[in-house]
Motif scaffolding. Structure first.
Motif, PDB file in Angstrom:
ATOM      1  N   ASP A 142      36.756  45.533  36.369  1.00 24.74           N
ATOM      2  CA  ASP A 142      37.610  46.168  37.373  1.00 24.74           C
ATOM      3  C   ASP A 142      38.670  45.185  37.873  1.00 24.74           C
ATOM      4  O   ASP A 142      38.424  43.981  37.983  1.00 24.74           O
ATOM      5  CB  ASP A 142      36.772  46.632  38.565  1.00 24.74           C
ATOM      6  N   LEU A 178      37.621  40.489  40.877  1.00 27.27           N
ATOM      7  CA  LEU A 178      36.702  39.907  41.854  1.00 27.27           C
ATOM      8  C   LEU A 178      36.607  38.395  41.714  1.00 27.27           C
ATOM      9  O   LEU A 178      36.303  37.695  42.679  1.00 27.27           O
ATOM     10  CB  LEU A 178      35.299  40.516  41.709  1.00 27.27           C
ATOM     11  N   ARG A 210      40.597  42.632  46.903  1.00 24.23           N
ATOM     12  CA  ARG A 210      39.158  42.486  46.677  1.00 24.23           C
ATOM     13  C   ARG A 210      38.342  43.376  47.616  1.00 24.23           C
ATOM     14  O   ARG A 210      37.245  43.810  47.269  1.00 24.23           O
ATOM     15  CB  ARG A 210      38.762  41.009  46.804  1.00 24.23           C
ATOM     16  N   LEU A 244      38.339  46.615  45.764  1.00 25.99           N
ATOM     17  CA  LEU A 244      37.446  46.605  44.607  1.00 25.99           C
ATOM     18  C   LEU A 244      36.010  46.897  45.019  1.00 25.99           C
ATOM     19  O   LEU A 244      35.219  47.395  44.223  1.00 25.99           O
ATOM     20  CB  LEU A 244      37.516  45.249  43.893  1.00 25.99           C
ATOM     21  N   GLY A 245      35.663  46.573  46.262  1.00 26.35           N
ATOM     22  CA  GLY A 245      34.317  46.817  46.748  1.00 26.35           C
ATOM     23  C   GLY A 245      34.086  48.235  47.215  1.00 26.35           C
ATOM     24  O   GLY A 245      32.979  48.583  47.643  1.00 26.35           O
ATOM     25  N   GLN A 246      35.120  49.079  47.136  1.00 26.68           N
ATOM     26  CA  GLN A 246      35.011  50.466  47.568  1.00 26.68           C
ATOM     27  C   GLN A 246      34.995  51.399  46.362  1.00 26.68           C
ATOM     28  O   GLN A 246      35.467  51.048  45.281  1.00 26.68           O
ATOM     29  CB  GLN A 246      36.183  50.829  48.488  1.00 26.68           C
ATOM     30  N   THR A 247      34.407  52.577  46.542  1.00 29.12           N
ATOM     31  CA  THR A 247      34.356  53.545  45.446  1.00 29.12           C
ATOM     32  C   THR A 247      35.664  54.322  45.312  1.00 29.12           C
ATOM     33  O   THR A 247      35.946  54.880  44.258  1.00 29.12           O
ATOM     34  CB  THR A 247      33.205  54.541  45.663  1.00 29.12           C
ATOM     35  N   SER A 290      39.371  55.086  44.546  1.00 36.41           N
ATOM     36  CA  SER A 290      40.357  54.474  43.649  1.00 36.41           C
ATOM     37  C   SER A 290      41.782  54.902  43.966  1.00 36.41           C
ATOM     38  O   SER A 290      42.690  54.685  43.165  1.00 36.41           O
ATOM     39  CB  SER A 290      40.028  54.837  42.195  1.00 36.41           C
ATOM     40  N   HIS A 337      39.417  50.924  37.967  1.00 35.47           N
ATOM     41  CA  HIS A 337      37.976  50.821  37.742  1.00 35.47           C
ATOM     42  C   HIS A 337      37.657  51.091  36.279  1.00 35.47           C
ATOM     43  O   HIS A 337      38.160  52.048  35.686  1.00 35.47           O
ATOM     44  CB  HIS A 337      37.217  51.832  38.606  1.00 35.47           C
ATOM     45  N   LYS A 368      27.437  49.105  34.667  1.00 30.48           N
ATOM     46  CA  LYS A 368      27.431  47.714  35.123  1.00 30.48           C
ATOM     47  C   LYS A 368      25.989  47.240  35.263  1.00 30.48           C
ATOM     48  O   LYS A 368      25.166  47.914  35.879  1.00 30.48           O
ATOM     49  CB  LYS A 368      28.174  47.591  36.456  1.00 30.48           C
ATOM     50  N   ASP A 392      28.722  45.827  42.875  1.00 27.78           N
ATOM     51  CA  ASP A 392      29.297  47.151  43.056  1.00 27.78           C
ATOM     52  C   ASP A 392      28.182  48.178  43.240  1.00 27.78           C
ATOM     53  O   ASP A 392      27.051  47.992  42.768  1.00 27.78           O
ATOM     54  CB  ASP A 392      30.134  47.550  41.845  1.00 27.78           C
ATOM     55  N   THR A 411      25.268  49.864  40.389  1.00 32.13           N
ATOM     56  CA  THR A 411      25.008  48.816  39.407  1.00 32.13           C
ATOM     57  C   THR A 411      23.525  48.817  39.049  1.00 32.13           C
ATOM     58  O   THR A 411      22.672  48.961  39.921  1.00 32.13           O
ATOM     59  CB  THR A 411      25.401  47.436  39.966  1.00 32.13           C
TER      60      THR A 411
END
Length: 292
Positions: free
Chosen positions: A27, A52, A73, A76-79, A81, A110, A115, A173, A176
């Motif tokens: 991602d 990340l 960043r 990136l930690g959120q769902t 998009s 994403h 993962k 994430d 995962t």
């Protein structure tokens, strides 16, 4: 730390990095200056890529770039998009003397791969990696001991050295799959507790025995974890029909279970885009948490 895998700036441009990260199913966020007003470090259209662990290219450096990396960043930690736009004033607030304004677009890219975080780089993990590295799965291999990793690791696998692997469990994430193969039962339990507390894991496998599973379940129940949460922990991990205690035997057993997990996950991803197929799949596919 801006770059975890290299010292200094990456030689790849943002476009080259995008192609590379796409091939690795990693991602990332494309950061673009879309509008400027007054004096700014870079013109409209300037791009930077942020993952990340690394950054590629630049939108001018300084506090503006630092804030943009931090925001990327966070995204990136959120769902979610959805593209995000933020305006930065390059005056006193960002400690830059330019005095202008920059409007920045953040586009989250994403990957659509399963993962997998593998904790522990001991004998079983080292026997397992050459098998599962060929799967279209995004793998992070995590241990506190840099020296235990093989000298050469397939580039499709991201090696993460962290003195406290539970911090990586906190950063993982959502959705995962986690596989715990460490050398330390206390660390195993700390990882299980961290992952179950998050309550967003796709799957959780733990190496061990029935006795270890019962001990962990007992300790978790006394820490207010519900029976449903405890049931998410698959211990002993691996296919029960594959017996043996040699590292390769255990690795093959675990690999078989991971392949079953990946296949179920892939079918689920496809069915999410096909309502008819989704209805058929729900009636025939076992729950991924309990696939053995």
């Amino acid at each position: 730390m801006l770059n975890q895998s290299t010292t200094g700036f990456h030689q790849l441009s943002w476009a080259q990095a995008a192609a590379h990260l796409d091939s690795q199913q990693i991602d990332y966020v494309i950061v673009t200056v879309i509008k400027t007003l007054g004096s700014v470090p870079r013109a409209s259209g300037t791009k930077m890529l942020v993952s990340l662990t690394d950054i590629y290219d630049t939108i001018g450096g300084g506090h503006l770039e630092y804030k943009a990396i931090k925001k990327a960043r966070e995204l990136l930690g959120q769902t979610n998009s959805e593209p995000f736009i933020e305006q930065f004033k390059l005056g006193a607030n960002l400690g830059q003397c330019c005095g202008g304004q920059a409007t920045v677009l953040f586009e989250v890219m994403h990957s659509h791969s399963l993962k997998l975080d593998v904790y522990g780089a001991g004998h079983v993990a080292q026997a397992l990696m050459p098998i599962i590295q060929h799967l279209p799965v995004q793998i992070r291999w995590i241990d506190s001991r840099k020296e235990v990793f093989p000298a050469k690791v397939d580039p499709r696998i991201t090696v993460v050295v962290d003195e406290d692997p539970t911090e990586q469990a906190k950063l993982a994430d959502a959705n995962t799959a986690s596989l715990i193969l460490t050398h330390n039962h206390q660390l195993d339990f700390a990882l299980v507790q961290t992952i179950l507390t998050r309550n967003d894991a796709l799957w959780l496998g733990v190496i061990g025995s029935e006795t270890k599973a019962k001990r962990f379940a007992y300790k978790l129940s006394h820490r207010d974890f519900s029976p449903e949460q405890i049931k998410q922990m698959i211990c002993p991990v691996g296919l029960p029909q594959i017996q043996g205690k040699l590292p390769m035997e255990v690795a093959v057993s675990i690999a078989g279970q991971l392949i079953s997990l990946y296949q179920s996950w892939s079918k689920q991803q496809k069915s999410d885009h096909n309502p008819v197929e989704k209805a058929e799949l729900s009636a025939t596919t076992p729950n991924m948490e309990t696939t053995e």
